[in-house]
Design a protein around this motif. Structure first.
Motif, PDB file in Angstrom:
ATOM      1  N   LYS A  23       0.828  -1.211   0.000  1.00  0.00           N
ATOM      2  CA  LYS A  23       0.000   0.000   0.000  1.00  0.00           C
ATOM      3  C   LYS A  23       0.860   1.258   0.000  1.00  0.00           C
ATOM      4  O   LYS A  23       0.565   2.233  -0.688  1.00  0.00           O
ATOM      5  N   GLU A  24       1.942   1.223   0.772  1.00  0.00           N
ATOM      6  CA  GLU A  24       2.831   2.387   0.851  1.00  0.00           C
ATOM      7  C   GLU A  24       3.520   2.643  -0.490  1.00  0.00           C
ATOM      8  O   GLU A  24       3.597   3.787  -0.947  1.00  0.00           O
ATOM      9  N   ILE A  25       3.986   1.566  -1.136  1.00  0.00           N
ATOM     10  CA  ILE A  25       4.667   1.708  -2.427  1.00  0.00           C
ATOM     11  C   ILE A  25       3.711   2.271  -3.470  1.00  0.00           C
ATOM     12  O   ILE A  25       4.066   3.182  -4.242  1.00  0.00           O
ATOM     13  N   PHE A  26       2.480   1.791  -3.487  1.00  0.00           N
ATOM     14  CA  PHE A  26       1.517   2.278  -4.477  1.00  0.00           C
ATOM     15  C   PHE A  26       1.115   3.725  -4.197  1.00  0.00           C
ATOM     16  O   PHE A  26       0.875   4.496  -5.127  1.00  0.00           O
ATOM     17  N   SER A  27       1.057   4.088  -2.939  1.00  0.00           N
ATOM     18  CA  SER A  27       0.783   5.483  -2.588  1.00  0.00           C
ATOM     19  C   SER A  27       1.905   6.385  -3.103  1.00  0.00           C
ATOM     20  O   SER A  27       1.648   7.483  -3.633  1.00  0.00           O
ATOM     21  N   ILE A  28       3.142   5.923  -2.982  1.00  0.00           N
ATOM     22  CA  ILE A  28       4.291   6.692  -3.467  1.00  0.00           C
ATOM     23  C   ILE A  28       4.266   6.790  -4.997  1.00  0.00           C
ATOM     24  O   ILE A  28       4.576   7.832  -5.569  1.00  0.00           O
ATOM     25  N   ILE A  29       3.875   5.697  -5.660  1.00  0.00           N
ATOM     26  CA  ILE A  29       3.771   5.715  -7.129  1.00  0.00           C
ATOM     27  C   ILE A  29       2.782   6.797  -7.567  1.00  0.00           C
ATOM     28  O   ILE A  29       3.046   7.565  -8.505  1.00  0.00           O
ATOM     29  N   GLU A  30       1.653   6.878  -6.882  1.00  0.00           N
ATOM     30  CA  GLU A  30       0.668   7.914  -7.203  1.00  0.00           C
ATOM     31  C   GLU A  30       1.245   9.307  -6.968  1.00  0.00           C
ATOM     32  O   GLU A  30       0.996  10.230  -7.754  1.00  0.00           O
ATOM     33  N   GLU A  31       2.007   9.460  -5.898  1.00  0.00           N
ATOM     34  CA  GLU A  31       2.615  10.760  -5.583  1.00  0.00           C
ATOM     35  C   GLU A  31       3.619  11.161  -6.661  1.00  0.00           C
ATOM     36  O   GLU A  31       3.671  12.324  -7.091  1.00  0.00           O
ATOM     37  N   ILE A  32       4.426  10.195  -7.112  1.00  0.00           N
ATOM     38  CA  ILE A  32       5.398  10.459  -8.184  1.00  0.00           C
ATOM     39  C   ILE A  32       4.672  10.931  -9.443  1.00  0.00           C
ATOM     40  O   ILE A  32       5.095  11.868 -10.117  1.00  0.00           O
ATOM     41  N   ASN A  33       3.550  10.281  -9.748  1.00  0.00           N
ATOM     42  CA  ASN A  33       2.759  10.660 -10.910  1.00  0.00           C
ATOM     43  C   ASN A  33       2.167  12.064 -10.756  1.00  0.00           C
ATOM     44  O   ASN A  33       2.200  12.877 -11.695  1.00  0.00           O
ATOM     45  N   LYS A  34       1.670  12.383  -9.567  1.00  0.00           N
ATOM     46  CA  LYS A  34       1.107  13.715  -9.319  1.00  0.00           C
ATOM     47  C   LYS A  34       2.159  14.807  -9.469  1.00  0.00           C
ATOM     48  O   LYS A  34       1.847  15.945  -9.814  1.00  0.00           O
ATOM     49  N   ASN A  35       3.424  14.444  -9.215  1.00  0.00           N
ATOM     50  CA  ASN A  35       4.522  15.401  -9.361  1.00  0.00           C
ATOM     51  C   ASN A  35       4.973  15.561 -10.810  1.00  0.00           C
ATOM     52  O   ASN A  35       5.930  16.293 -11.084  1.00  0.00           O
ATOM     53  N   GLY A  36       4.297  14.860 -11.746  1.00  0.00           N
ATOM     54  CA  GLY A  36       4.540  15.103 -13.160  1.00  0.00           C
ATOM     55  C   GLY A  36       5.209  14.002 -13.950  1.00  0.00           C
ATOM     56  O   GLY A  36       5.486  14.181 -15.144  1.00  0.00           O
ATOM     57  N   THR A  37       5.479  12.846 -13.321  1.00  0.00           N
ATOM     58  CA  THR A  37       6.147  11.754 -14.034  1.00  0.00           C
ATOM     59  C   THR A  37       5.119  10.765 -14.563  1.00  0.00           C
ATOM     60  O   THR A  37       4.283  10.257 -13.807  1.00  0.00           O
ATOM     61  N   THR A  38       5.178  10.480 -15.850  1.00  0.00           N
ATOM     62  CA  THR A  38       4.317   9.474 -16.470  1.00  0.00           C
ATOM     63  C   THR A  38       4.832   8.086 -16.097  1.00  0.00           C
ATOM     64  O   THR A  38       6.041   7.883 -15.986  1.00  0.00           O
ATOM     65  N   ILE A  39       3.919   7.133 -15.904  1.00  0.00           N
ATOM     66  CA  ILE A  39       4.319   5.816 -15.397  1.00  0.00           C
ATOM     67  C   ILE A  39       3.692   4.689 -16.222  1.00  0.00           C
ATOM     68  O   ILE A  39       2.491   4.703 -16.508  1.00  0.00           O
ATOM     69  N   LEU A  40       4.539   3.718 -16.566  1.00  0.00           N
ATOM     70  CA  LEU A  40       4.071   2.443 -17.120  1.00  0.00           C
ATOM     71  C   LEU A  40       4.412   1.378 -16.085  1.00  0.00           C
ATOM     72  O   LEU A  40       5.587   1.142 -15.780  1.00  0.00           O
ATOM     73  N   LEU A  41       3.373   0.759 -15.537  1.00  0.00           N
ATOM     74  CA  LEU A  41       3.512  -0.153 -14.402  1.00  0.00           C
ATOM     75  C   LEU A  41       3.208  -1.589 -14.821  1.00  0.00           C
ATOM     76  O   LEU A  41       2.137  -1.880 -15.341  1.00  0.00           O
ATOM     77  N   ILE A  42       4.181  -2.466 -14.596  1.00  0.00           N
ATOM     78  CA  ILE A  42       4.002  -3.904 -14.796  1.00  0.00           C
ATOM     79  C   ILE A  42       3.800  -4.520 -13.418  1.00  0.00           C
ATOM     80  O   ILE A  42       4.624  -4.318 -12.526  1.00  0.00           O
ATOM     81  N   GLU A  43       2.724  -5.273 -13.236  1.00  0.00           N
ATOM     82  CA  GLU A  43       2.419  -5.693 -11.866  1.00  0.00           C
ATOM     83  C   GLU A  43       1.535  -6.936 -11.857  1.00  0.00           C
ATOM     84  O   GLU A  43       0.589  -7.037 -12.639  1.00  0.00           O
ATOM     85  N   GLN A  44       1.881  -7.891 -10.946  1.00  0.00           N
ATOM     86  CA  GLN A  44       1.038  -9.078 -10.776  1.00  0.00           C
ATOM     87  C   GLN A  44      -0.115  -8.819  -9.815  1.00  0.00           C
ATOM     88  O   GLN A  44      -1.130  -9.506  -9.865  1.00  0.00           O
ATOM     89  N   ASN A  45       0.045  -7.823  -8.939  1.00  0.00           N
ATOM     90  CA  ASN A  45      -1.041  -7.467  -8.030  1.00  0.00           C
ATOM     91  C   ASN A  45      -2.058  -6.644  -8.820  1.00  0.00           C
ATOM     92  O   ASN A  45      -2.049  -5.419  -8.809  1.00  0.00           O
ATOM     93  N   ALA A  46      -2.927  -7.379  -9.514  1.00  0.00           N
ATOM     94  CA  ALA A  46      -3.831  -6.728 -10.469  1.00  0.00           C
ATOM     95  C   ALA A  46      -4.762  -5.719  -9.810  1.00  0.00           C
ATOM     96  O   ALA A  46      -5.015  -4.643 -10.358  1.00  0.00           O
ATOM     97  N   LYS A  47      -5.250  -6.040  -8.629  1.00  0.00           N
ATOM     98  CA  LYS A  47      -6.199  -5.139  -7.969  1.00  0.00           C
ATOM     99  C   LYS A  47      -5.557  -3.782  -7.693  1.00  0.00           C
ATOM    100  O   LYS A  47      -6.145  -2.726  -7.975  1.00  0.00           O
ATOM    101  N   MET A  48      -4.348  -3.785  -7.134  1.00  0.00           N
ATOM    102  CA  MET A  48      -3.668  -2.530  -6.831  1.00  0.00           C
ATOM    103  C   MET A  48      -3.291  -1.787  -8.116  1.00  0.00           C
ATOM    104  O   MET A  48      -3.455  -0.568  -8.209  1.00  0.00           O
ATOM    105  N   ALA A  49      -2.790  -2.534  -9.096  1.00  0.00           N
ATOM    106  CA  ALA A  49      -2.361  -1.913 -10.347  1.00  0.00           C
ATOM    107  C   ALA A  49      -3.523  -1.240 -11.069  1.00  0.00           C
ATOM    108  O   ALA A  49      -3.386  -0.126 -11.590  1.00  0.00           O
TER     109      ALA A  49
END
Length: 234
Positions: free
Chosen positions: A171-197
């Motif tokens: 949960k903490e890592i995904f929260s940080i990913i969202e924060e990075i995106n809000k700061n202007g970085t585009t993200i392509l995420l590969i993930e097995q945790n489908a619900k979180m992704a």
């Protein structure tokens, strides 16, 4: 921002990607989900210039990078956080972060981004002089992400950032990913945790045995009966 068209990748006689096409718009989070062996990591490696393409094309910021070398792709601002973190053991947290900035010459900008990383990942500031090998799995994942941010990515490729982490850290890592995106970085995420992704994705794709079989908004795929049955235990 990123456009992949009809991408094919072979490992010998095995076709790992069978004509995959996807798009990543600037400022968005795009998730690519799928089971082990579906071709997700191969996809990222092909985009990053790590594996050879046997067909199709990849364009980044309007430039054809299909045959570009990995170093040249990094220089254009396309940065990957690899599966398994791949931090440099034997180097301190600070030295690992500086490795992320090895192509940069702007000393003031580097220091500014270093402070930003320490604000985003406070634990790294506390561990700055520790050998990176002494960090926990979650801390190593944070270090790998912070190291990538030191390269000033325009597009950040994340390969299985939640792998091996406890649910509270996921949960903490995904929260940080969202924060990075809000700061202007585009993200392509590969993930097995489908619900979180899917829960954080603006757009998402489902990859099965080298083929894109579904695409839509994160919310649409989260509510898809096929996705729920195959990936969400529904």
């Amino acid at each position: 921002m990123l456009e992949v068209k009809d991408l094919h990748v072979h490992y010998g006689v095995i076709e790992a990607l069978k004509g995959v096409s996807l798009q990543v718009e600037q400022g968005k989070i795009v998730s690519l989900i799928g089971a082990n062996g579906a071709g997700k990591t191969t996809m990222l490696h092909a985009i990053s210039g790590i594996v050879k393409k046997s067909g199709g094309s990849i364009a980044f910021l309007g430039n054809d990078i299909t045959k570009a070398k990995a170093k040249n792709i990094v220089e254009q601002g396309l940065i990957q956080v690899p599966e398994g973190r791949r931090i440099f053991t034997g180097l301190t947290v600070y030295e690992n972060l500086m490795m992320g900035a090895f192509l940069r010459k702007d000393k003031e900008g580097i220091q500014k981004d270093l402070q930003r990383c320490y604000e985003l990942f406070p634990i790294l500031s506390e561990r700055t002089n520790q050998d990176a090998a002494t960090l926990s799995g979650g801390e190593q994942q944070m270090l790998a992400m912070a190291r990538a941010l030191m390269a000033q990515p325009k597009l950040l490729l994340l390969d299985e950032p939640s792998m091996g982490l406890a649910p509270i850290l996921v949960k903490e890592i995904f929260s940080i990913i969202e924060e990075i995106n809000k700061n202007g970085t585009t993200i392509l995420l590969i993930e097995q945790n489908a619900k979180m992704a899917l829960s954080i994705a603006d757009k998402a794709y489902v990859l099965e045995t080298g083929n894109i079989v579904l695409e839509g908004s994160g919310k649409e795929l989260l509510n898809s009966a096929n996705v729920q049955k195959a990936y969400l235990g529904g």
